[in-house]
Each structure stands twice: as C-alpha cells, then as structure tokens.
Design a protein around this motif. Structure first.
Motif, PDB file in Angstrom:
ATOM      1  N   PRO A 232      61.776  -2.535  30.066  1.00 38.67           N
ATOM      2  CA  PRO A 232      61.963  -1.551  31.130  1.00 38.67           C
ATOM      3  C   PRO A 232      61.647  -0.139  30.647  1.00 38.67           C
ATOM      4  CG  PRO A 232      64.085  -2.307  30.324  1.00 38.67           C
ATOM      5  CD  PRO A 232      63.041  -3.113  29.618  1.00 38.67           C
ATOM      6  N   ILE A 233      60.595   0.421  31.139  1.00 37.91           N
ATOM      7  CA  ILE A 233      60.226   1.779  30.741  1.00 37.91           C
ATOM      8  C   ILE A 233      59.411   2.390  31.872  1.00 37.91           C
ATOM      9  CG2 ILE A 233      58.206   0.867  29.480  1.00 37.91           C
ATOM     10  CD1 ILE A 233      58.327   3.324  27.690  1.00 37.91           C
ATOM     11  N   PRO A 234      59.713   3.618  32.260  1.00 39.72           N
ATOM     12  CA  PRO A 234      58.855   4.269  33.245  1.00 39.72           C
ATOM     13  C   PRO A 234      57.468   4.513  32.631  1.00 39.72           C
ATOM     14  CG  PRO A 234      60.918   5.457  32.965  1.00 39.72           C
ATOM     15  CD  PRO A 234      60.824   4.459  31.859  1.00 39.72           C
ATOM     16  N   PRO A 287      65.090   9.352  29.890  1.00 42.48           N
ATOM     17  CA  PRO A 287      64.645   8.169  29.179  1.00 42.48           C
ATOM     18  C   PRO A 287      63.352   8.438  28.405  1.00 42.48           C
ATOM     19  CG  PRO A 287      63.923   8.079  31.430  1.00 42.48           C
ATOM     20  CD  PRO A 287      64.672   9.354  31.284  1.00 42.48           C
TER      21      PRO A 287
ATOM     22  N   PHE B 281      57.217   5.442  41.517  1.00 42.11           N
ATOM     23  CA  PHE B 281      57.309   4.111  40.932  1.00 42.11           C
ATOM     24  C   PHE B 281      56.427   3.098  41.645  1.00 42.11           C
ATOM     25  CE2 PHE B 281      60.744   6.114  38.849  1.00 42.11           C
ATOM     26  CZ  PHE B 281      61.013   5.378  37.708  1.00 42.11           C
ATOM     27  N   ASP B 295      66.141  -2.784  36.934  1.00 41.78           N
ATOM     28  CA  ASP B 295      66.713  -2.519  35.607  1.00 41.78           C
ATOM     29  C   ASP B 295      67.386  -1.151  35.510  1.00 41.78           C
ATOM     30  OD1 ASP B 295      65.893  -4.936  34.768  1.00 41.78           O
ATOM     31  OD2 ASP B 295      64.131  -4.243  33.664  1.00 41.78           O
ATOM     32  N   TYR B 296      67.115  -0.290  36.456  1.00 43.10           N
ATOM     33  CA  TYR B 296      67.675   1.061  36.376  1.00 43.10           C
ATOM     34  C   TYR B 296      69.025   1.125  37.065  1.00 43.10           C
ATOM     35  CZ  TYR B 296      63.039   2.702  35.082  1.00 43.10           C
ATOM     36  OH  TYR B 296      61.855   2.906  34.445  1.00 43.10           O
ATOM     37  N   LEU B 304      66.170  10.595  37.413  1.00 43.09           N
ATOM     38  CA  LEU B 304      64.786  10.533  36.934  1.00 43.09           C
ATOM     39  C   LEU B 304      63.831  11.086  37.988  1.00 43.09           C
ATOM     40  CD1 LEU B 304      63.213   9.370  34.523  1.00 43.09           C
ATOM     41  CD2 LEU B 304      62.996   7.252  35.785  1.00 43.09           C
TER      42      LEU B 304
END
Lengths: 348, 731
Positions: A232-234, A287, B281, B295-296, B304
């Motif tokens: 999970p990573i933007p 993050p 996103f 997941d967030y 964010l």
C-alpha cells in the motif's frame, strides 16, 4: 431418509462489479427527476447560458451597489478597460461589463469563445481582490470589476472543461491543446502582471501561500495511469502518455530506506537509455509516496528498474513502467523465429 | 402412465435468525420457487433478531440490544420490509402498525455535539431535506451508485453549503444596502465601512466559489455519461486546489468566531477532500472501486487529500463516520479506525442516495416491527423455526474424503438443545400480544418449557455464550436432515461454532484473525419529564451523536411510549436511548470465564451512572442538581420499589453486548479482502450470511446483513439476480 448430496452450481461471479464503467455502460446516470433529461451537449450549453446570464446580472448589481451614480454597462466596461491600459475593442458585444476581450458570436463549437478567456487562477484573483480591500485607497470600481471577473473567469474555465467532456473535445482536436497552452500562457502573464503591481506597492498582501495541507501536490499532467502495487503506497504519476505502473515489493518493506536504481549502472559502456524518473518521497507528517515522472519525449515502451536499499544497494523489488502502447516491431526487421508479429502488449 | 413424482424439496438449514438469516429464508421461500426449498431456521434462545433483537418487559417496556435507526439508503432492507408487510396483510382498521409506513417514520434531523475549549459542549442540529421517493421504491431510470453521480451530488451540496454561508454573511454584512464610498464618510465611519467592505469582498468571493463548484457539478455530470477526457482530471484538480485555497482562506477566517459557520466549513472541507481524493487516487476508473483505498484509515486518507486538522476532528466526521459505526478499535476512544474505502462508500451512500428522509425510526422495538412480522410471514410459508437450538459445531467431511475435483462439504451440524417444550404441547410460540401487537418478550415464556420454573429460578440465560446448559444434543446430517447450510451467526461466534473450518482453511483463519469486532453497550431511561422540561433546547425526537464516550449517541425515543402499556398514573413522559462501543479486551474471553458477562454488565452500569452524573447536564440542564449530579428521582421504575440515588438506575434497562455473536463487526483498514463472500463456492453445501461477509457493502449495518442474505439465497437458488440486489454493483 438419506439422499444424494446436493451440489451448488458455480456462481456467475463471486463479487460486485466495482468499475464505474459498468455503471456507465448499463445504467442511466443519476439525475434530478424534476429536471428534464437532455443530451449532454444541450444540457451543457443550457447550463453555460444560465451561468453566464446570472453572472451578468450579478455584475450589474455589483456595479450599481458600488456607486451611487447608475452606470451603463458600456461606460463601466470602457472605464475598466482604460484603467487596465488595454485597447478597447469595438464590437456588438462590447456591452459585456468588465470584460476586455472579444466576445464571440454564440455558435459554433465554442459558443462562448471560452477558450480565449484568461483563465486566471481563482486564488490569484482573490489575492488581488484582497489586496484592493486592504489597500489604503480601495478603488470601488476596480474592486467591483475584479469581483465580477473572478466569478466569470472561474466559470469560464470550468465551463470550458465541461464542454471538453461533453463531446466537443474531439472536434477541437489539436486546436484544443493549443488553446490549453495559450490559456496557460495567459495565466503566467496574469500572474506576472499581479507581481509587477505588487512591486509597485499595492499593500502587504503577499499571499502566495503553499498548497493547502502539509504537502504541495503539483498538478498532474493529464494522462491516466494504471497502478498495480504489491504494497500500500500512494503512487503519484506525472505523465503525458497513458502509463501503467507495476510496483513489486515484498510486504512490509521499509519504504523510507528504498530507492529506485538508475537505468544503467555506472561504468557501462552502453549509451544511457531513455528513462523515467522515480523516487520514494517521505512526506513531512505524511506517508511515503512513490513519485514517477515520465518525460514527454520518452518513447512508448516497457521500462523496468530495480528497487534497492539505499544503504547497501541490495535489490529488493522492481518497478516497471509501461509508457503508451508499445509499437509493433518493424516489418522490415528480419525475424528468424516467427513469421507472425507478436501480439502487442495492450493496457487492460 | 403415472406422472413423474415432483422432486423432493431441497432442505436448507439456516443457522441464526438475525437480519441476514431471515432475509435468506424470505428469499428462498418466495412463491416463485414453488416450494423448491424447505427451510428450517435454527435459533439460539427464544427470539429472532440477533443484534436487532428486542423484547417486551414489564408494562410492555421495549428493551433493545441497542439503538436501531434505519438509514434512508437501506434500499434492500426497505424493499424486503415492504414486501413482508404487504404479504402480512394486516388490517389497517384493526391492527396497530399494519403497514410499513405505520411501522417506520421519517426522521430528517441529526444532532452533533462538539466539545468547546472551555470543556463545555455545543450542540448542532442539521436538517437533511426530504429527497424524492421512498426507500425501497423501484430504481427505474436512475443509477445512483457511480462515482460520477456522487461527485455531482458532492458539488451540488458544496454549492448549497457555500451559498448558505454567503447568505449568512450577506445578512451580517448588510447585503443589499450598497457600500458607501469611503471618501464621503468620517474616519471612524471609513473604518467601519472598510470592515464591511472586507466582508463584502468575502461575500462576493463566496459567490464565485459557489459558482465554481456548481461548474464542477456540471463537469462531473458530464462524466456520468462519458469518462473524463485526456488531461481533464489534472485541470480539474488544479481548479479544485484554487477553490480550496480560496475557500479555506475565506471561510476559515469567517468561521473563526462563528461556530455554525465553522461546522459548515468542516463539511465543505471534508467534501473537497473527498472529491480531490477520488480524482487523485483514480477511483473513477479503478476496477477495484473504493476498495482501492481500503488499506488507508479514513482520516489519514482525508489528510492525505488536504483535509484540515479541524475537519479531521470535527463533530460531523466523528459522529457520522465513527461514532455511528462504533469505529473504535477494541472500543478504545483513542483509536478511531475505519477503512477509507468503506467509509467513503457509506458516507456517499448516506448523503447522496437516501430517499424520503436521512433516517427512519421505528414505532416500536425492532423485534416488533421487523422480526415479528417476518416470523409470521415465514411461518405461513412453511418455514420451520427451531428455537433453543445452539450450534455447537459445524463439521466438514473428513479431509481426503472428497474425490479429486470434488469440493469439500459440511457433513453435520451439532446442536445443543437448550430447552424443550412441555410434553403434549405444540411447538414453542414465541410471540406475546402487547396492545394488540405481536411482540417478542424480553424473557423466554417459561410456562411453555419443560422444567420452565426451575430454569427461571436458576436465572437461566439461553442467549449467553457462557450459559452452556442444555437438555440434549442433536446431530443434523447432510442428506438426512439438511442439504444446504446458511451459516448466519455473528462473526464473533465463528471460531467457536466453526473451529474445524477455521483450522483447515487459511481464508477462514484470516477472516477470524483480521476482521475484528467490538463490544457495544446501551442503556434506556424512562423519565418523568419530557425533553423540553429536562432542558433540551432543541426539537423532540432528535438523534444526537459525537458526545462523551462511551455512550456517545443519544436518541429521544419518546414516541415508543405509545406502544408500551404503562398505568396512566405512572406513565413516563420521555424515553431516552444511549449507546456506544465499550472499551474491551482485544481477545475474546474464553468459555470458562464465567464471570465475564456479569463483570462487563457491572462495568457498563458504572459507566452509565458516571455518565449521567457528570455529563447528562450538557444535554438536559434541568436533570442535574444545582451542585451537580443527576436527579435520579427523574427515572420511572416499572415496579413499586423506588430506590433513591444511583440505585434507581437499576430499575432501568441496560446491556453490555459481550456475547461473541453480539459484537459489532468493524471495517478496519485493509481487512475487506479477508472477508468471505456468500457467493463463495469453496464448500459445496455451505454459504454464509451476515454483515461481516464480503457482501459488497462491507459495513456493519442492517443493509449489509440484508444484502448478504439475498446473496446467500442467490448462491443456492440463482435468485434474486445479482443485478436486482440494489447497490451490490457499486464502486
């Protein structure tokens, strides 16, 4: 009584359709039942007219509210243009208040000539308005003009965008792109103008604040990116071409300590390959994100890179970027194995 | 020639009679199936309902598992309910609550509380306007479940909110009076007018912002018909940044001294962050839909995407997305956690797809208006109900038994029979008549049970996980007693009743390890005064959330008193429900921890008494003494005893929902993938139902349970069609 065991048939599917395209394809879009249904272009045009006319009415009210003396729309516009030091332009639609550009005839593929409007950022205009208000000698007419312009220009750009998705974009074709660049140029010009005025001493309103929030997200050049990441990573992609990102890292990777290896190891004799830029960015109070920037001139193709630990250079994963549609091999190239061209790698 | 004998019906054992199990039973016994399925519902204890159960106590007091309010977007639940009432065919002239509209009424207000810096609390009531249609109406032309439609609605709501802010400022700035020219005024008047001018500038800019977001609405509307063109998303993002920056600067300035505007701004900021996040996103086109951000944690995701700290701590976000969903890991108020994907799905459905009203309240207990009617309808259809049957073990066929290519299956269900009816009596009749309405009692009808008086004297609680008393064991076998199993128990019960499955199947192991549950608590107060006399300044019938933990939600349920049967001289004037999640150990207590439920009940009582003593005054200023402390004499006991002080609380109703199957299922980040779908076909004769399943709407609520029940029925019968499960296909 015992019976033979029943068996279920396999279901048609085991999960919901999440892709909005499914909804687009099958269902009718949500609309207010009280509103008549239209085709997109008609409704866009109708909305455009409604917005512009409303703005005209508001502009008139603003102008009247700022001055005891009733003003004609002609006079207001002329004064405004003169203050801006620009050439008044004659024409049948000169009566558009506060607007110092040609007003187009209402028709054609760009009925309001919105592409020609200076799409200044709202923030810049607000900044200018506040500067006026905060100055020792606020000029009511100037202020009214700016307020009105703020409203018109905000809508102008949005409506332009709306039209671009309402089926007219294809007719604009390349001209559309040129217009976008021209609008960008206008924005820069406008910004410069404001900055020059600031230098001339227009008060203390230097409100060029960074982006809202902790992070300064730059505008994303317009191309869709498909991202597949094993952790999970933007992923933040800047690309002018359709791009597919595949990030393969073991679960639980410590993202802060990773980096994307350059395309060629130092010391090789081979010429540097064309490359994209990629890095892990540890945002303050936020993050870690992966930023990928694809240069405009990068040829379509598949670009694999290794991900290594910063400290030891030990490879831990891979990052693969597919840019555009990979072209078929040239038919002139002699092929030994297969007489048929290999299937192209298509984006899903 | 003899006619071919009709195929014998397929026997379905539904274990658990909550929303999901009852829905599956209703779907499988529709007349269209022509008796293809013979359904038996196995239910622990004496009543249906699961987490929606309620019972009638002394004077017909409605005693519930917790506060139950249905949302206006519960399309599947309302559709089922309406069908159930239509089939029930009660006489509107003679029967109370004859139709579904008698049983439910719209409740358009939501109240939020916010703690001030000085430690006090502010209340804020928001009215959500009625929307066209009623929940459960056919969706004929409209598909409300797409990202683009949500964006359109978000943009419209933003425009409305900004416009309302503009109106407020317009009023305070003297809108319409014109702005005098400074040169014509005295110096002090110039200052005054400059201040007005500043406001005026704000005002006009707000107009621009409102128009800008309205323009965004037009754009998003276009996307509903055609995906965004090349480059458009980026430009919209840039525009959105500008709108945000301007709005932030102006509205936060304006809101500094204006609590209401600050709350409005919180919603604007929240929606802007949602829109920005959806674009950034790529959720418009992501094939995973909102699961792409599962997941967030929701607040992290909002941060964010630029939501301000004030917004992240706002009463609206906390109340709507966390308190109402008990979204605190282990019930810990310091650990609010919920998945961004699921919270987005809930928030957008809640705000933009409700019909009629945002909330719908029930005229009586949920057991009375939902489960009793369905019990009667299902009974008429031939469904068998086996009360006092507790599932002890679901057993699979031994490993290695399935032939190659064959799927494993459920071989047997071991049931503990908790009680039997007295010999010579017909099957247990679970309902009682309260004022002409069939209702569930708050206790078993001991008179119908063998050894009933002894059980009563011993304090037998057949709903308790820790009360293992039973009169016999019964093993149901596949092919003999059942063909298919619908496992519709609460998630917390799975490790106990399906231990073999969990041990053999990694996916089931992940399910019970990762999808967490939480204990909840609730108490109800019958009061001598109505809410106005208690000092509540707002409207009656409010549902207010975001208050002090653990009982952060209060609902004025005075309307229920009409359905109770108090003697006129002792009738209470108001009825208050409080509920919330209880801070609880992360590990489920074992069966041998016999003191656990009593200890938790005692702790919940202490929390409630402390809450009333210290915080009730914020809601009801006249319910506390001048020196502080709750006026316990306001509580109306049902019996003759009238204890003084906090002991009076013991005459009221409270519950600590600590049974594993009663625990509320959380939607923690990254766990949606660990759920198991009712459509999963790993086991040949087993499907699952419950709001803990991967039913598409992964949030603990009635709607999710009903969707899962419909999916379970689909898994066995092919009906309803998946396209007819409203909102199953959803981003």
């Amino acid at each position: 009584m015992d019976r033979p065991r029943h068996r279920r048939r396999d279901p048609q599917r085991t999960g919901p359709i999440r892709h909005s395209g499914g909804a687009w394809a099958k269902g009718e879009p949500w609309h207010d039942p009280l509103e008549p249904e239209d085709d997109p272009v008609s409704s866009g045009v109708r909305e455009g007219y409604r917005v512009i006319e409303e703005q005209i009415r508001r502009g008139q009210r603003v102008a009247q509210g700022m001055d005891d003396e009733p003003r004609s729309r002609d006079r207001y516009g002329r004064e405004h243009r003169e203050r801006r030091g620009r050439r008044p332009r004659p024409g049948p639609e000169e009566s558009w208040p506060g607007y110092d550009y040609d007003v187009p005839p209402r028709g054609g593929s760009d009925p309001f000539h919105l592409l020609s409007m200076p799409a200044r950022h709202l923030g810049r205009l607000v900044q200018e308005i506040l500067r006026q208000i905060g100055s020792a000698r606020p000029d009511p007419l100037r202020l009214a003009g700016l307020l009105f312009q703020l409203q018109i220009e905000a809508i102008a750009e949005l409506t332009r965008l709306g039209f671009s998705t309402l089926g007219l974009g294809s007719r604009w074709g390349d001209a559309f792109q040129e217009d976008v660049y021209r609008v960008q140029h206008d924005i820069d010009e406008g910004v410069r103008e404001i900055e020059e005025e600031e230098e001339e001493g227009y008060g203390e309103w230097r409100d060029d604040e960074p982006g809202h929030g902790s992070w300064d997200w730059r505008g994303i050049p317009g191309a869709p990116a498909v991202i597949h990441a094993s952790v999970p990573i933007p992923v933040y992609v800047e690309s002018h071409e359709s791009t597919e990102i595949v990030l393969d890292l073991p679960p639980g990777s410590h993202l802060q300590s990773l980096e994307v290896e350059p395309p060629l190891a130092v010391g090789t004799a081979e010429p540097p390959a064309p490359a994209f830029e990629a890095e892990f960015v540890d945002l303050a109070d936020g993050p870690v994100i992966l930023r990928v920037e694809v240069p405009r001139d990068l040829p379509a193709g598949l670009y694999p890179r290794r991900i290594v630990t910063s400290a030891t250079g030990e490879p831990v994963g891979t990052l693969t970027v597919q840019v555009g549609t990979i072209p078929k091999p040239s038919s002139k190239t002699p092929r030994k194995v297969s007489p048929k061209p290999r299937p192209r790698a298509e984006k899903p | 020639m003899r006619a071919a004998r009709p195929a014998p019906p397929i026997r379905v054992a539904i274990v658990g009679g909550g929303c999901a199990g009852i829905t599956a039973a209703f779907e499988l016994t529709r007349p269209e199936h022509q008796g293809r399925f013979a359904v038996t519902v196995y239910q622990q204890g004496w009543r249906l309902g699961g987490k929606g159960a309620s019972g009638r106590g002394e004077h017909g007091r409605i005693e519930e598992h917790g506060l139950h309010v249905w949302m206006g977007f519960y399309e599947n639940a309302f559709r089922l309910l309406r069908e159930g009432y239509a089939e029930l065919g009660r006489d509107p002239e003679a029967d109370p609550l004859a139709g579904w509209r008698d049983a439910f009424f719209p409740s358009p207000r939501i109240g939020l509380t916010e703690e001030r810096e000085d430690g006090g609390w502010d209340d804020w009531t928001a009215l959500f306007p009625p929307m066209p249609g009623l929940p459960g109406d056919p969706l004929t032309l409209e598909n409300p479940f797409s990202v683009s439609s949500y964006l359109v609605h978000a943009a419209r709501l933003l425009a409305t909110v900004i416009e309302s802010a503009r109106r407020r400022q317009g009023t305070s700035a003297g809108e319409g009076s014109g702005v005098p020219r400074p040169s014509a005024l005295a110096p002090e008047a110039i200052l005054e007018n400059l201040a007005r001018l500043v406001r005026y500038g704000h005002l006009a800019t707000l107009v621009g912002l409102a128009e800008a977001v309205r323009g965004l609405g037009v754009l998003f509307g276009a996307w509903s018909r055609r995906p965004p063109g090349r480059g458009t998303e980026a430009t919209v993002l840039r525009t959105l940044e500008n709108v945000t920056r301007s709005a932030t600067r102006l509205l936060s300035e304006l809101a500094r001294g204006d609590g209401e505007l600050r709350r409005v701004w919180g919603i604007v900021d929240l929606l802007l962050a949602v829109i920005r996040g959806v674009l950034r996103f790529g959720l418009i086109t992501d094939p995973r839909g909102f699961d792409a951000v599962d997941d967030y944690e929701f607040r992290d995701w909002l941060a964010l995407n630029g939501a301000s700290r004030a917004t992240l701590e706002s009463a609206f976000l906390r109340g709507v997305c966390y308190d109402q969903m008990f979204a605190y890991e282990d019930g810990d108020p310091e650990r609010p956690r919920t998945s961004a994907g699921q919270a987005l799905r809930t928030l957008l459905r809640l705000l933009f797809t409700y019909r009629g009203a945002l909330f719908w309240k029930m005229r009586a207990g949920m057991g009375d208006v939902v489960f009793a009617p369905f019990y009667e309808v299902l009974l008429r259809r031939g469904v068998r109900f086996e009360f006092f049957h507790r599932l002890e073990a679901l057993r699979l066929a031994p490993e290695g038994q399935p032939s190659p290519g064959e799927r494993p299956w459920v071989e047997s269900l071991e049931m503990a029979v908790q009680a039997t009816v007295r010999s010579g009596k017909p099957p247990y009749k679970p309902l009682v008549d309260v004022g002409g309405l069939p209702c569930w009692p708050a206790r078993p009808d001991y008179g119908q049970l063998a050894d009933g008086q002894r059980l009563k004297a011993e304090g037998w609680d057949p709903e308790s996980f820790w009360d293992r008393r039973e009169v016999e064991r019964k093993t149901l076998r596949v092919g003999k007693d059942f063909d298919f199993v619908v496992l519709a128990v609460g998630l917390g019960a799975i490790p106990t009743v399906a231990g073999g499955l969990v041990a053999r199947d990694r996916r089931w192991r992940r399910l019970v390890d990762n999808v967490k549950t939480v204990e909840t608590g609730a108490f109800q107060l019958w009061l001598q005064k109505n809410v106005a006399a208690l000092g509540w300044p707002g409207a009656e019938g409010i549902t207010l959330t975001g208050f002090v933990k653990p009982f952060d939600t209060w609902a004025d349920m005075t309307h229920l008193l009409r359905e109770e049967c108090w003697p006129p001289e002792r009738a209470p004037r108001s009825l208050a429900y409080f509920c919330g999640s209880l801070k609880s150990p992360p590990e489920l207590p074992g069966r041998d921890d016999l003191g656990y439920p009593a200890a938790r009940r005692k702790a919940a009582r202490q929390e409630a008494v402390g809450f009333l003593d210290h915080y009730a005054g914020h809601l009801w200023p006249r319910a506390v003494r001048p020196g502080g402390g709750f006026r316990w004499e306001l509580l109306v006991p049902p019996g003759a005893e009238r204890p003084a002080g906090p002991e009076r609380f013991d005459t009221q109703y409270w519950t600590a929902n600590v049974n594993p199957s009663d625990r509320y299922t959380l939607s923690l980040p990254g766990t949606a993938k660990d759920r198991i779908s009712p459509l999963d076909n790993t086991y040949d004769n087993l499907t699952v139902a419950g709001d803990w399943t991967a039913c598409g709407f992964v949030v603990g609520c009635v709607e999710a349970a009903v969707i899962s029940g419909r999916l379970a029925a689909h898994a066995l019968s092919g009906r309803p069609r998946l396209e007819d499960v409203v909102g199953f296909d959803h981003p």
